[in-house]
Design a protein around this motif. Structure first.
Motif, PDB file in Angstrom:
ATOM      1  N   PHE A   1      -5.193   7.101  -7.043  1.00 22.53           N
ATOM      2  CA  PHE A   1      -4.605   8.475  -7.083  1.00 22.53           C
ATOM      3  C   PHE A   1      -3.745   8.464  -8.362  1.00 22.53           C
ATOM      4  O   PHE A   1      -3.308   9.138  -8.867  1.00 22.53           O
ATOM      5  CB  PHE A   1      -3.056   8.785  -5.559  1.00 22.53           C
ATOM      6  N   LEU A   2      -3.301   7.221  -8.528  1.00 23.41           N
ATOM      7  CA  LEU A   2      -2.605   6.681 -10.254  1.00 23.41           C
ATOM      8  C   LEU A   2      -3.133   6.713 -11.177  1.00 23.41           C
ATOM      9  O   LEU A   2      -2.179   6.066 -12.277  1.00 23.41           O
ATOM     10  CB  LEU A   2      -1.656   5.586 -10.040  1.00 23.41           C
TER      11      LEU A   2
ATOM     12  N   LYS B   1       0.893  -0.825   0.264  1.00 24.79           N
ATOM     13  CA  LYS B   1      -0.075   0.269  -0.272  1.00 24.79           C
ATOM     14  C   LYS B   1       0.955   0.611   0.101  1.00 24.79           C
ATOM     15  O   LYS B   1       0.912   1.392   0.688  1.00 24.79           O
ATOM     16  CB  LYS B   1      -1.022   0.354   1.391  1.00 24.79           C
ATOM     17  N   ALA B   2       1.397   1.868  -0.735  1.00 19.98           N
ATOM     18  CA  ALA B   2       1.895   2.064  -1.385  1.00 19.98           C
ATOM     19  C   ALA B   2       1.150   4.722  -0.649  1.00 19.98           C
ATOM     20  O   ALA B   2       2.529   4.873  -1.237  1.00 19.98           O
ATOM     21  CB  ALA B   2       2.848   2.443  -3.285  1.00 19.98           C
ATOM     22  N   ASN B   3       0.385   4.360  -0.628  1.00 16.97           N
ATOM     23  CA  ASN B   3      -0.402   5.465  -0.493  1.00 16.97           C
ATOM     24  C   ASN B   3      -0.800   5.483   0.901  1.00 16.97           C
ATOM     25  O   ASN B   3      -1.990   6.896   0.716  1.00 16.97           O
ATOM     26  CB  ASN B   3      -1.542   5.016  -1.868  1.00 16.97           C
ATOM     27  N   ARG B   4      -0.379   4.509   1.943  1.00 19.81           N
ATOM     28  CA  ARG B   4      -0.639   5.208   3.148  1.00 19.81           C
ATOM     29  C   ARG B   4      -0.760   7.150   3.769  1.00 19.81           C
ATOM     30  O   ARG B   4       0.227   7.544   3.194  1.00 19.81           O
ATOM     31  CB  ARG B   4       0.154   4.005   3.730  1.00 19.81           C
ATOM     32  N   THR B   5      -1.097   6.528   4.929  1.00 16.70           N
ATOM     33  CA  THR B   5      -1.545   8.301   5.311  1.00 16.70           C
ATOM     34  C   THR B   5      -0.067   9.206   5.956  1.00 16.70           C
ATOM     35  O   THR B   5       0.438   9.270   5.720  1.00 16.70           O
ATOM     36  CB  THR B   5      -2.685   8.539   5.987  1.00 16.70           C
TER      37      THR B   5
ATOM     38  N   HIS C   1       1.817  -0.582  -8.523  1.00 17.59           N
ATOM     39  CA  HIS C   1       1.961   1.206  -8.162  1.00 17.59           C
ATOM     40  C   HIS C   1       2.949   1.974  -9.126  1.00 17.59           C
ATOM     41  O   HIS C   1       3.514   3.217  -9.095  1.00 17.59           O
ATOM     42  CB  HIS C   1       2.347   1.687  -6.357  1.00 17.59           C
TER      43      HIS C   1
ATOM     44  N   SER D   1      -8.113  10.143   5.695  1.00 15.56           N
ATOM     45  CA  SER D   1      -7.206  10.992   6.947  1.00 15.56           C
ATOM     46  C   SER D   1      -7.533  11.545   7.586  1.00 15.56           C
ATOM     47  O   SER D   1      -7.382  12.793   7.997  1.00 15.56           O
ATOM     48  CB  SER D   1      -6.072  11.918   6.292  1.00 15.56           C
TER      49      SER D   1
ATOM     50  N   ARG E   1       2.618  -1.356   5.259  1.00 14.38           N
ATOM     51  CA  ARG E   1       1.846  -1.352   3.733  1.00 14.38           C
ATOM     52  C   ARG E   1       2.012  -2.825   3.284  1.00 14.38           C
ATOM     53  O   ARG E   1       1.314  -3.041   2.178  1.00 14.38           O
ATOM     54  CB  ARG E   1       3.152  -0.603   3.349  1.00 14.38           C
TER      55      ARG E   1
ATOM     56  N   ASP F   1      -3.133  -3.996  -6.671  1.00 12.31           N
ATOM     57  CA  ASP F   1      -2.396  -3.368  -7.450  1.00 12.31           C
ATOM     58  C   ASP F   1      -1.478  -3.342  -7.742  1.00 12.31           C
ATOM     59  O   ASP F   1       0.114  -3.582  -6.806  1.00 12.31           O
ATOM     60  CB  ASP F   1      -2.460  -2.237  -6.039  1.00 12.31           C
TER      61      ASP F   1
END
Length: 281
Positions: free
Chosen positions: A115-116, A58-62, A95, A203, A68, A93
């Motif tokens: 996000f991507l 999970k490369a987009n953690r807050t 990334h 968030s 991750r 996913d």
């Protein structure tokens, strides 16, 4: 709507409702296998087509301190074991372009995170892998702009593409679902509704003793998923966990696995009611 296609025993865009479900992130080999068996038990009894979902990273953690996942190599090993032992197609996913080739060797579906969704090189690389591609609509993107995203995939030679709605940013730390987006995007490709990320409060959780994280309102998962099925989606996406309070990612908006059967039965009932209504003069 555009072309339908097959992923193992799951028909995408063929008129039958299908499910994408699993834990947000691979927490361990044992947990991934356990969740796959739990979900399989539910969907098999309901004859509900299903693709297992879990992320190796999970490369987009807050927060940088948030869990991750096990990473690419270990994560793909676990996904392959789930696929081989539970006999189900798997989705995860991706990334970055560098991961695509390795992921495509294991995963039946490559998913582009919300996000991507504008990252052309990533979408093209995923398309060139030859695997079906699920592109999640960014919280900042209009539904009609997703036509261009689909075209990137198809222009790369891959028509096996579908889209997932996961809510749109509504002020700060909140999402709202515009049900019109489901019908709009279905003009371009089959559409899935993400019932758990759509109830996320991004968030919104902060604690001095814990990493910053997103909150959620899981009580609205059944409401929104019923509405999406009534609106005509092809599939429903749900992050499912056997103990959401202890989940290492997205537990605040995950569906408790004990509630999965009831929710899916409701979705089948809504789908059947629509079909009966359309068949009745």
């Amino acid at each position: 709507m555009t072309l339908s296609f097959q992923i193992d025993n799951v028909r995408i865009g063929g008129g039958d409702l299908f499910l994408i479900a699993g834990p947000c992130v691979i927490e361990s080999e044992d947990h991934a296998l356990r969740m796959a068996e739990i979900i399989k038990g539910v969907v098999r009894s309901l004859n509900f087509p299903w693709i297992f979902k879990a992320s190796y990273d999970k490369a987009n953690r807050t927060s940088i301190r948030s869990f991750r996942g096990p990473g690419l190599k270990e994560g793909l090993r676990i996904l392959k074991k789930v696929k081989d032992e539970v006999h189900i197609p798997v989705l995860t996913d991706v990334h970055q372009v560098a991961d695509v080739a390795a992921v495509a060797e294991v995963a039946d579906v490559l998913q582009i995170p919300a996000f991507l969704c504008r990252q052309t090189d990533l979408i093209v690389a995923a398309a060139l892998s030859g695997r079906p591609v699920n592109i999640k609509k960014g919280q900042f993107v209009s539904p009609w702009d997703m036509q261009h995203v689909v075209e990137k995939c198809r222009d790369a030679g891959n028509s096996q593409v579908f889209l997932t709605e996961r809510g749109s940013s509504f002020g700060y730390n909140n999402l709202v679902v515009d049900m019109r987006s489901l019908a709009i995007m279905r003009k371009y490709a089959p559409v899935v509704f993400d019932a758990t990320h759509s109830v996320q409060l991004p968030s919104s959780q902060s604690d001095v003793d814990k990493p910053a994280a997103s909150g959620g309102q899981p009580e609205f998962i059944p409401v929104l998923s019923r509405a999406a099925v009534a609106a005509g989606v092809d599939g429903v996406f749900m992050e499912v966990h056997d103990n959401p309070k202890e989940a290492k990612s997205d537990g605040a908006n995950a569906l408790d696995s004990r509630n999965l059967r009831a929710v899916l039965k409701e979705l089948q009932a809504v789908k059947k009611a629509i079909e009966v209504s359309r068949a009745t003069p």
